[in-house]
Design an enzyme around this catalytic site. Sequence first.
Site, PDB file in Angstrom:
ATOM      1  N   GLU A 192      10.572  -6.126   3.171  1.00 20.70           N
ATOM      2  CA  GLU A 192      11.641  -6.625   1.861  1.00 20.70           C
ATOM      3  C   GLU A 192      11.109  -7.532   0.728  1.00 20.70           C
ATOM      4  O   GLU A 192      10.958  -8.569   1.297  1.00 20.70           O
ATOM      5  CB  GLU A 192      12.787  -7.471   2.540  1.00 20.70           C
ATOM      6  CG  GLU A 192      13.903  -7.157   1.177  1.00 20.70           C
ATOM      7  CD  GLU A 192      13.846  -8.286   0.373  1.00 20.70           C
ATOM      8  OE1 GLU A 192      13.844  -8.288  -0.818  1.00 20.70           O
ATOM      9  OE2 GLU A 192      14.297  -9.504   1.200  1.00 20.70           O
ATOM     10  N   CYS A 207      15.454 -13.308  -4.609  1.00 25.78           N
ATOM     11  CA  CYS A 207      14.692 -12.190  -5.128  1.00 25.78           C
ATOM     12  C   CYS A 207      15.304 -11.241  -5.194  1.00 25.78           C
ATOM     13  O   CYS A 207      15.197 -10.010  -6.051  1.00 25.78           O
ATOM     14  CB  CYS A 207      13.534 -10.616  -3.917  1.00 25.78           C
ATOM     15  SG  CYS A 207      14.995 -10.817  -2.394  1.00 25.78           S
TER      16      CYS A 207
END
Length: 509
Positions: free
Chosen positions: A259, A293
């Site tokens: 990720e 993020c």
Amino acid sequence: MGNQWSYDSMFIDGTWTSEGAEGVIEVIDPATEGIIGTVPDAGLKAADAAIQAARRAFDSGPWPRTSVRERAAVLRRFAAILDERHDALKELVVAESGSVGFLADMIQVRGTINIAQWIGEAMERAVQWTETSPPVGGPTGMAGYAVVREPVGVVAAITPFNFPFFLNIVKVLPALAAGCTVVLKPHQWTPLDAYEIAKAAQDAELPAGVLNVISGGAEIGAEMTSHPMVDMVTFTGSTPTGRAIMAAAAPTVKRLQLELGGKSASIVLDDVPEEHVADMGMLTSMIHAGQGCALNTRLLLPAHLLDAYVEGARKSLTWLKVGDPREPDSLIGPLIREQQRLRVEDYVRAGIAEGAELVFGGKRPAHLAKGFFYEPTLFINARNDMRIAQEEIFGPVLTVITYHTEEEAIAIANDSIYGLGGGVVTGNTARGFNVARQIRAGNVQVQTVDTAVSNYERIGGAGPGWSAEEPTGVGITGVFGGFKQSGVGREWGHHGIEEFTQLKTLTWG
């Protein structure tokens, strides 16, 4: 504040040991700049010992061969212990990560414990562990097949500094649920909660070697991602580091769950009225001082709505408080370290140099002498080829880009190496979903004018559904992961557990 949390040992093979450690890591509270704890700095020998312990526990230990029901019982004990320690964990996580209160309740701590509870309670029914065929006739009598899920093996889990407890649990517990054994290496800036997780695992009587916790820097991560005894790497962090992990894992063809970075765009469509745009504010882009993020750090606006948005954003500064995360009205806490603040300042200078207009922010708060704080910062009249529009800043900086047609907005949103998140704000649900389907990202939120929440006062705290009695929400429902260079694999819910399994077909007859 003093050293409240100090650990002189790593957790390897079910015991606490300092053997192989090569120093001490000091952990700093980003809001006060004071040292709040220490952990051992694992050397390569300690990393190898942890990996070998996980390998033995997988190859010879009971955990991979226990029933799903037995594993679930252990993980329910694990979650119950974390729940009992909630208040202490919250104090720790706020101190080591700088998370403000509402975020600690929704995701960083309370929401994370809810995830742990859900895994223990739902893993038996949420995952289809075995798929069998009806019996069929064959030359030797009855025949058939079964497809079974088996654990991948030894998992190296490497986590970042922004949501440490959340990401440690999101990686460790699904892997344990699948029957894997784990070596966890948290970021060297936020390692403290990982040792509390190790304590909970020990108290829950997890078999020796099933969970190992070590702390250290990049060289330890490199050892974990290249070690031949590791079967899978799960990592959250930057895209450049993700590329390095892919290269390190290639010789042994490890399974990867990555990720990575994001530069997500939120598209406001032209059917949104000015009064709503003026009320949008900046909170959702400023969460955790922009250290997320999947935050929408690009805002795409129809040109005729720009003035209304800027006027509303200025007004939002009256309640968008930057301050100590322990103060209940603080909405923006500190950046994690001084080097992160210097990084943000470099991007702000680049935005100005490339011709974007700085509306407000772009500096350190004058009233906060200590801590790595930075003001909420707004750029307008930016182009999508600017660094502030293309690169992940990881700070409280929002870049506004105007557009003229819906097709242009979609093209701008997709003009990025990243594809993690995104958003659409619209007056029409069907139109919003049609636009969302064209955004190449793994997580896109559609909000209509009637349902979109922008003002913090309208959030109403954690809200229903976050209680321990009925765990739902972030990390439980849906899936999380990116397109393009935002990563591979998915986390959350049953999909997150299944990532740590591999399928085997058994036939008979």
